[in-house]
Design a protein around this motif. Sequence first.
Motif, PDB file in Angstrom:
ATOM      1  N   PRO A  91       0.813  -1.219   0.000  1.00 19.48           N
ATOM      2  CA  PRO A  91       0.000   0.000   0.000  1.00 19.48           C
ATOM      3  C   PRO A  91       0.843   1.265   0.000  1.00 19.48           C
ATOM      4  O   PRO A  91       1.834   1.372   0.733  1.00 19.48           O
ATOM      5  N   ALA A  92       0.467   2.189  -0.864  1.00 22.46           N
ATOM      6  CA  ALA A  92       1.203   3.446  -1.014  1.00 22.46           C
ATOM      7  C   ALA A  92       0.463   4.277  -2.035  1.00 22.46           C
ATOM      8  O   ALA A  92      -0.470   3.804  -2.698  1.00 22.46           O
ATOM      9  N   VAL A  93       0.911   5.508  -2.181  1.00 26.03           N
ATOM     10  CA  VAL A  93       0.527   6.297  -3.349  1.00 26.03           C
ATOM     11  C   VAL A  93       1.546   5.979  -4.436  1.00 26.03           C
ATOM     12  O   VAL A  93       2.757   6.054  -4.204  1.00 26.03           O
ATOM     13  N   TYR A  94       1.045   5.589  -5.578  1.00 29.03           N
ATOM     14  CA  TYR A  94       1.901   5.220  -6.702  1.00 29.03           C
ATOM     15  C   TYR A  94       1.928   6.360  -7.703  1.00 29.03           C
ATOM     16  O   TYR A  94       0.880   6.843  -8.142  1.00 29.03           O
ATOM     17  N   TYR A  95       3.136   6.756  -8.079  1.00 34.07           N
ATOM     18  CA  TYR A  95       3.351   7.850  -9.011  1.00 34.07           C
ATOM     19  C   TYR A  95       4.055   7.344 -10.264  1.00 34.07           C
ATOM     20  O   TYR A  95       4.953   6.502 -10.171  1.00 34.07           O
ATOM     21  N   CYS A  96       3.682   7.890 -11.399  1.00 37.25           N
ATOM     22  CA  CYS A  96       4.505   7.688 -12.579  1.00 37.25           C
ATOM     23  C   CYS A  96       5.374   8.932 -12.754  1.00 37.25           C
ATOM     24  O   CYS A  96       4.988  10.040 -12.355  1.00 37.25           O
ATOM     25  N   ALA A  97       6.547   8.733 -13.329  1.00 41.68           N
ATOM     26  CA  ALA A  97       7.492   9.836 -13.478  1.00 41.68           C
ATOM     27  C   ALA A  97       8.327   9.635 -14.730  1.00 41.68           C
ATOM     28  O   ALA A  97       8.835   8.538 -14.973  1.00 41.68           O
ATOM     29  N   SER A  98       8.449  10.696 -15.505  1.00 42.35           N
ATOM     30  CA  SER A  98       9.387  10.622 -16.617  1.00 42.35           C
ATOM     31  C   SER A  98      10.790  10.696 -16.039  1.00 42.35           C
ATOM     32  O   SER A  98      11.043  11.452 -15.093  1.00 42.35           O
ATOM     33  N   THR A  99      11.700   9.909 -16.568  1.00 41.08           N
ATOM     34  CA  THR A  99      12.987   9.689 -15.936  1.00 41.08           C
ATOM     35  C   THR A  99      14.118  10.163 -16.827  1.00 41.08           C
ATOM     36  O   THR A  99      14.356   9.615 -17.889  1.00 41.08           O
ATOM     37  N   GLN A 100      14.806  11.187 -16.355  1.00 37.56           N
ATOM     38  CA  GLN A 100      15.931  11.737 -17.113  1.00 37.56           C
ATOM     39  C   GLN A 100      17.146  10.823 -17.028  1.00 37.56           C
ATOM     40  O   GLN A 100      17.886  10.648 -17.986  1.00 37.56           O
ATOM     41  N   TYR A 101      17.344  10.216 -15.870  1.00 34.75           N
ATOM     42  CA  TYR A 101      18.530   9.386 -15.673  1.00 34.75           C
ATOM     43  C   TYR A 101      18.287   8.381 -14.571  1.00 34.75           C
ATOM     44  O   TYR A 101      17.607   8.666 -13.581  1.00 34.75           O
ATOM     45  N   ALA A 102      18.859   7.196 -14.719  1.00 36.64           N
ATOM     46  CA  ALA A 102      18.928   6.213 -13.648  1.00 36.64           C
ATOM     47  C   ALA A 102      20.091   5.286 -13.960  1.00 36.64           C
ATOM     48  O   ALA A 102      20.327   4.943 -15.123  1.00 36.64           O
ATOM     49  N   TYR A 103      20.834   4.919 -12.927  1.00 38.90           N
ATOM     50  CA  TYR A 103      21.904   3.940 -13.098  1.00 38.90           C
ATOM     51  C   TYR A 103      21.316   2.583 -12.795  1.00 38.90           C
ATOM     52  O   TYR A 103      20.907   2.317 -11.654  1.00 38.90           O
ATOM     53  N   CYS A 104      21.255   1.711 -13.791  1.00 34.43           N
ATOM     54  CA  CYS A 104      20.614   0.406 -13.632  1.00 34.43           C
ATOM     55  C   CYS A 104      21.605  -0.711 -13.895  1.00 34.43           C
ATOM     56  O   CYS A 104      22.459  -0.606 -14.776  1.00 34.43           O
ATOM     57  N   SER A 105      21.451  -1.771 -13.100  1.00 32.39           N
ATOM     58  CA  SER A 105      22.274  -2.957 -13.275  1.00 32.39           C
ATOM     59  C   SER A 105      21.405  -4.159 -12.961  1.00 32.39           C
ATOM     60  O   SER A 105      20.197  -4.039 -12.769  1.00 32.39           O
ATOM     61  N   GLY A 106      22.041  -5.298 -12.885  1.00 32.50           N
ATOM     62  CA  GLY A 106      21.291  -6.488 -12.518  1.00 32.50           C
ATOM     63  C   GLY A 106      20.773  -6.461 -11.099  1.00 32.50           C
ATOM     64  O   GLY A 106      19.948  -7.301 -10.721  1.00 32.50           O
ATOM     65  N   TYR A 107      21.210  -5.493 -10.338  1.00 28.98           N
ATOM     66  CA  TYR A 107      20.801  -5.356  -8.940  1.00 28.98           C
ATOM     67  C   TYR A 107      19.735  -4.294  -8.753  1.00 28.98           C
ATOM     68  O   TYR A 107      19.408  -3.920  -7.633  1.00 28.98           O
ATOM     69  N   GLY A 108      19.201  -3.787  -9.849  1.00 27.85           N
ATOM     70  CA  GLY A 108      18.180  -2.745  -9.762  1.00 27.85           C
ATOM     71  C   GLY A 108      18.716  -1.415 -10.235  1.00 27.85           C
ATOM     72  O   GLY A 108      19.714  -1.352 -10.952  1.00 27.85           O
ATOM     73  N   CYS A 109      18.049  -0.353  -9.848  1.00 36.76           N
ATOM     74  CA  CYS A 109      18.409   0.980 -10.323  1.00 36.76           C
ATOM     75  C   CYS A 109      18.573   1.936  -9.144  1.00 36.76           C
ATOM     76  O   CYS A 109      17.955   1.748  -8.094  1.00 36.76           O
ATOM     77  N   ARG A 110      19.405   2.938  -9.350  1.00 34.11           N
ATOM     78  CA  ARG A 110      19.606   3.953  -8.325  1.00 34.11           C
ATOM     79  C   ARG A 110      19.976   5.271  -8.991  1.00 34.11           C
ATOM     80  O   ARG A 110      20.081   5.336 -10.216  1.00 34.11           O
ATOM     81  N   ASP A 111      20.150   6.298  -8.162  1.00 34.06           N
ATOM     82  CA  ASP A 111      20.581   7.619  -8.646  1.00 34.06           C
ATOM     83  C   ASP A 111      19.602   8.175  -9.684  1.00 34.06           C
ATOM     84  O   ASP A 111      20.013   8.760 -10.682  1.00 34.06           O
ATOM     85  N   HIS A 112      18.314   8.022  -9.390  1.00 36.88           N
ATOM     86  CA  HIS A 112      17.300   8.467 -10.345  1.00 36.88           C
ATOM     87  C   HIS A 112      17.208   9.984 -10.389  1.00 36.88           C
ATOM     88  O   HIS A 112      17.320  10.656  -9.374  1.00 36.88           O
TER      89      HIS A 112
END
Length: 127
Positions: A91-112
């Motif tokens: 449970p949460a408020v779910y947001y969509c967001a256009s994403t300029q940058y994210a560092y993604c790997s096999g472990y997920g993404c960060r630095d969005h």
Amino acid sequence: EVQLVESGGGLVQSGGSLRLSCAASGFTFESADMSWVRQAPGKGPEWVSIINSSGGDTNYADSVKGRFTISRDNAKNTLYLQMNSLKPEDPAVYYCASTQYAYCSGYGCRDHIYDYWGQGTQVTVSS
């Protein structure tokens, strides 16, 4: 004017499913990577999932991997999040967001870095 309008939230029983939609306008949707981010009461934003502009590459937070599926329809300027096997911790408020940058790997993404956010849609899960 940029608009991101989420819909599809609601109350669902634990183990149930919901499909969220995000209608985009005012920018070149088909060129934008898009993310879903959620925020539960009293907690900070949590990145959930990302999809690249073509829809060919996706990534998920460990907390939702295997249960949630992100997709998009560039012809309709719409982003989706199919949520299955919902848990009491979702449970949460779910947001969509256009994403300029994210560092993604096999472990997920960060630095969005996000450009635009919607107003959010509430998801509630009953046990």
